[in-house]
Design an enzyme around this catalytic site. Structure first.
Site, PDB file in Angstrom:
ATOM      1  N   TRP A   1      -8.550   2.669 -10.249  1.00 37.13           N
ATOM      2  CA  TRP A   1      -7.814   2.798  -8.981  1.00 37.13           C
ATOM      3  C   TRP A   1      -8.563   2.107  -7.846  1.00 37.13           C
ATOM      4  O   TRP A   1      -7.971   1.361  -7.069  1.00 37.13           O
ATOM      5  CB  TRP A   1      -7.588   4.276  -8.652  1.00 37.13           C
ATOM      6  CG  TRP A   1      -6.796   4.495  -7.411  1.00 37.13           C
ATOM      7  CD1 TRP A   1      -7.272   4.707  -6.144  1.00 37.13           C
ATOM      8  CD2 TRP A   1      -5.369   4.487  -7.292  1.00 37.13           C
ATOM      9  NE1 TRP A   1      -6.248   4.845  -5.257  1.00 37.13           N
ATOM     10  CE2 TRP A   1      -5.067   4.720  -5.938  1.00 37.13           C
ATOM     11  CE3 TRP A   1      -4.335   4.324  -8.200  1.00 37.13           C
ATOM     12  CZ2 TRP A   1      -3.754   4.789  -5.471  1.00 37.13           C
ATOM     13  CZ3 TRP A   1      -3.034   4.400  -7.731  1.00 37.13           C
ATOM     14  CH2 TRP A   1      -2.755   4.618  -6.375  1.00 37.13           C
TER      15      TRP A   1
ATOM     16  N   HIS B   1       1.236   4.132  -3.090  1.00 35.47           N
ATOM     17  CA  HIS B   1       0.987   5.556  -2.880  1.00 35.47           C
ATOM     18  C   HIS B   1       2.243   6.408  -3.032  1.00 35.47           C
ATOM     19  O   HIS B   1       2.143   7.634  -3.116  1.00 35.47           O
ATOM     20  CB  HIS B   1       0.280   5.783  -1.538  1.00 35.47           C
ATOM     21  CG  HIS B   1      -1.164   5.435  -1.634  1.00 35.47           C
ATOM     22  ND1 HIS B   1      -1.608   4.129  -1.551  1.00 35.47           N
ATOM     23  CD2 HIS B   1      -2.249   6.202  -1.878  1.00 35.47           C
ATOM     24  CE1 HIS B   1      -2.918   4.123  -1.719  1.00 35.47           C
ATOM     25  NE2 HIS B   1      -3.329   5.359  -1.921  1.00 35.47           N
TER      26      HIS B   1
ATOM     27  N   TYR C   1      -5.001  17.047  -0.018  1.00 40.76           N
ATOM     28  CA  TYR C   1      -5.375  15.658   0.286  1.00 40.76           C
ATOM     29  C   TYR C   1      -4.134  14.920   0.787  1.00 40.76           C
ATOM     30  O   TYR C   1      -3.109  14.886   0.113  1.00 40.76           O
ATOM     31  CB  TYR C   1      -5.938  14.994  -0.972  1.00 40.76           C
ATOM     32  CG  TYR C   1      -6.463  13.590  -0.798  1.00 40.76           C
ATOM     33  CD1 TYR C   1      -6.949  13.132   0.412  1.00 40.76           C
ATOM     34  CD2 TYR C   1      -6.500  12.728  -1.881  1.00 40.76           C
ATOM     35  CE1 TYR C   1      -7.448  11.852   0.549  1.00 40.76           C
ATOM     36  CE2 TYR C   1      -7.001  11.447  -1.758  1.00 40.76           C
ATOM     37  CZ  TYR C   1      -7.468  11.012  -0.540  1.00 40.76           C
ATOM     38  OH  TYR C   1      -7.961   9.739  -0.415  1.00 40.76           O
TER      39      TYR C   1
ATOM     40  N   TYR D   1       0.838  -1.195   0.000  1.00 44.21           N
ATOM     41  CA  TYR D   1       0.000   0.000   0.000  1.00 44.21           C
ATOM     42  C   TYR D   1       0.880   1.254   0.000  1.00 44.21           C
ATOM     43  O   TYR D   1       0.638   2.189  -0.766  1.00 44.21           O
ATOM     44  CB  TYR D   1      -0.932  -0.004   1.217  1.00 44.21           C
ATOM     45  CG  TYR D   1      -1.911   1.135   1.215  1.00 44.21           C
ATOM     46  CD1 TYR D   1      -3.116   1.041   0.536  1.00 44.21           C
ATOM     47  CD2 TYR D   1      -1.618   2.325   1.869  1.00 44.21           C
ATOM     48  CE1 TYR D   1      -4.013   2.097   0.511  1.00 44.21           C
ATOM     49  CE2 TYR D   1      -2.510   3.387   1.853  1.00 44.21           C
ATOM     50  CZ  TYR D   1      -3.698   3.262   1.175  1.00 44.21           C
ATOM     51  OH  TYR D   1      -4.575   4.312   1.147  1.00 44.21           O
TER      52      TYR D   1
END
Length: 106
Positions: free
Chosen positions: A76, A22, A41, A18
């Site tokens: 995504w 990212h 964000y 993960y």
């Protein structure tokens, strides 16, 4: 501008992957987020998999709907869904339930 914070849980066995995903978010995904009103964000990940998301937007529902209408978001979300616990059939973006803000020092 509304501040939005949400929690999700990343599976323990997928945390490293993960993080890697990212570190290299697709440029078209980044562009779509910006174009649909997602500002400042950020995602924060604790070692046990607790994921804290934060963003600023004029209208969170409109920002989510804008992303839902994009093809890149569909790809995504399909790739990210297996990384999370307790989605109960929802996509990760559908499980982003905003927390209630109880204090802000502006």
């Amino acid at each position: 501008m509304r501040r939005v914070c949400f929690l999700l849980q990343v599976r323990q066995d997928r945390i490293d992957e993960y993080r890697a995903r990212h570190a290299a978010v697709w440029p078209e995904m980044r562009a779509a987020l910006s174009a649909t009103g997602w500002h400042n964000y950020s995602l924060f990940l604790r070692d046990d998999g607790l994921l804290v998301g934060y963003l600023e937007t004029e209208d969170f529902e409109a920002a989510k709907a804008g992303m839902e209408a994009t093809e890149v978001n569909a790809r995504w979300q399909a790739e990210m869904a297996p990384f999370f616990e307790s989605l109960d059939g929802s996509r990760p973006d559908e499980a982003m339930t905003p927390l209630t803000e109880v204090f802000h020092l502006g």
